[in-house]
Design an enzyme around this catalytic site. Sequence first.
Site, PDB file in Angstrom:
ATOM      1  N   LEU A 101     -27.537 -40.746 -64.334  1.00  0.00           N
ATOM      2  CA  LEU A 101     -26.646 -39.733 -63.771  1.00  0.00           C
ATOM      3  C   LEU A 101     -27.194 -38.383 -64.196  1.00  0.00           C
ATOM      4  O   LEU A 101     -27.719 -38.240 -65.299  1.00  0.00           O
ATOM      5  CB  LEU A 101     -25.214 -39.909 -64.313  1.00  0.00           C
ATOM      6  CG  LEU A 101     -24.443 -41.160 -63.884  1.00  0.00           C
ATOM      7  CD1 LEU A 101     -23.096 -41.211 -64.586  1.00  0.00           C
ATOM      8  CD2 LEU A 101     -24.252 -41.201 -62.366  1.00  0.00           C
ATOM      9  N   ASP A 102     -27.060 -37.390 -63.332  1.00  0.00           N
ATOM     10  CA  ASP A 102     -27.558 -36.058 -63.647  1.00  0.00           C
ATOM     11  C   ASP A 102     -26.894 -35.496 -64.898  1.00  0.00           C
ATOM     12  O   ASP A 102     -25.803 -35.917 -65.286  1.00  0.00           O
ATOM     13  CB  ASP A 102     -27.311 -35.100 -62.477  1.00  0.00           C
ATOM     14  CG  ASP A 102     -28.179 -35.422 -61.278  1.00  0.00           C
ATOM     15  OD1 ASP A 102     -29.189 -36.130 -61.443  1.00  0.00           O
ATOM     16  OD2 ASP A 102     -27.831 -34.972 -60.171  1.00  0.00           O
ATOM     17  N   TYR A 103     -27.546 -34.519 -65.487  1.00  0.00           N
ATOM     18  CA  TYR A 103     -27.058 -33.847 -66.692  1.00  0.00           C
ATOM     19  C   TYR A 103     -25.621 -33.350 -66.532  1.00  0.00           C
ATOM     20  O   TYR A 103     -24.794 -33.471 -67.445  1.00  0.00           O
ATOM     21  CB  TYR A 103     -28.000 -32.674 -66.996  1.00  0.00           C
ATOM     22  CG  TYR A 103     -27.686 -31.860 -68.226  1.00  0.00           C
ATOM     23  CD1 TYR A 103     -27.865 -32.402 -69.502  1.00  0.00           C
ATOM     24  CD2 TYR A 103     -27.248 -30.541 -68.116  1.00  0.00           C
ATOM     25  CE1 TYR A 103     -27.594 -31.650 -70.631  1.00  0.00           C
ATOM     26  CE2 TYR A 103     -26.985 -29.782 -69.238  1.00  0.00           C
ATOM     27  CZ  TYR A 103     -27.157 -30.337 -70.502  1.00  0.00           C
ATOM     28  OH  TYR A 103     -26.891 -29.595 -71.621  1.00  0.00           O
ATOM     29  N   THR A 105     -23.476 -34.453 -64.193  1.00  0.00           N
ATOM     30  CA  THR A 105     -22.638 -35.454 -63.535  1.00  0.00           C
ATOM     31  C   THR A 105     -21.988 -36.345 -64.590  1.00  0.00           C
ATOM     32  O   THR A 105     -22.630 -36.747 -65.552  1.00  0.00           O
ATOM     33  CB  THR A 105     -23.468 -36.319 -62.566  1.00  0.00           C
ATOM     34  OG1 THR A 105     -24.034 -35.486 -61.555  1.00  0.00           O
ATOM     35  CG2 THR A 105     -22.617 -37.390 -61.911  1.00  0.00           C
TER      36      THR A 105
END
Length: 237
Positions: A101-103, A105
Site C-alpha cells: 500500500l502506498d505511503y 494509503t
Amino acid sequence: MERLQKVIARYGYTSRRKAEELIKKGKVMVNAQVITELGTKVDDNDVISIDSVIINTDIKHEYYLLNKPRSVISSVTDKEGRITVTDLIDTEARIYPIGRLDYDTTGLILLTNDGEFANHLMHPSFEVPKTYIAKIKGQLTKEDINALKHGVKIDNRKVKINRFKIRKKDLEKETCLVEITIVEGRNHIVKKIFRELHHDVIKLSRVGYAFLNLEGLKSGEYRKLTIKEIKKLYSIK
C-alpha cells in the site's frame, strides 16, 4: 549468518557453484525479494525459494492482518529510516508484506513468512478482489459512472471495476466518498483510475481483501489469521 549459496547447497538443492549461477540469474528469492548479489547472508529464519519453490520448508509459518496507518512503508526495511509495516508486528519471524500500500494509503495488508502463500495471492491469474474507499475531489458525473461500469483504460490496458458505489457526497466541500472493488495489483492503480476521470484522490484506504476486512482493528493494530482463513485464501482459484 551464512552466505546464501552455502545455505542452498547445505539443503541439498544443488552445488554451491550452481547456486551462485542461480543467484546471478535472479532465480533465488529471500523473503519474497529477488536476490542477485553473491555476498548476501541469511539466517535460519529467512525463507529461501528457487523458481518460486521454498527449499527450507522447516520454518514455522506466520500470517498476519494489519490495519496499516498513514505514513508507514509497505516494506521490510527503509533506507530513510521510516517506520515499516514489519515494525508494527511483534514477532521474531522474518515476515514481509504481501503486495503493498502506498505511503499515504491506509488499511488492510497481509504479512507472512510463507513464500508459497504470498506467491499464490500475488499471482495475477488468481484475481483476488480488493476493496478500497476513496475520498476524491469533485463529484462523479454520468460519464464517470459509465466509464467505471465499462472499465477504465490505464497505460493502454483496461482495468475492470468489479463493483463500485458512491457512499457519500459533500457538495459544500466538493468531495465524494467512493467504494470500489478491483482485482488489479498495479502500483497506484486506484489513484490512476480516478486521475483518468480527472478526480484527485484525497484519502485512500483498503478495507477488504478477498473475504477479509478490518473489523475490530484500529489503525496500527493487527491480528493473526486463523487456520480457516489461511486455508480459504489458499483455495482461491
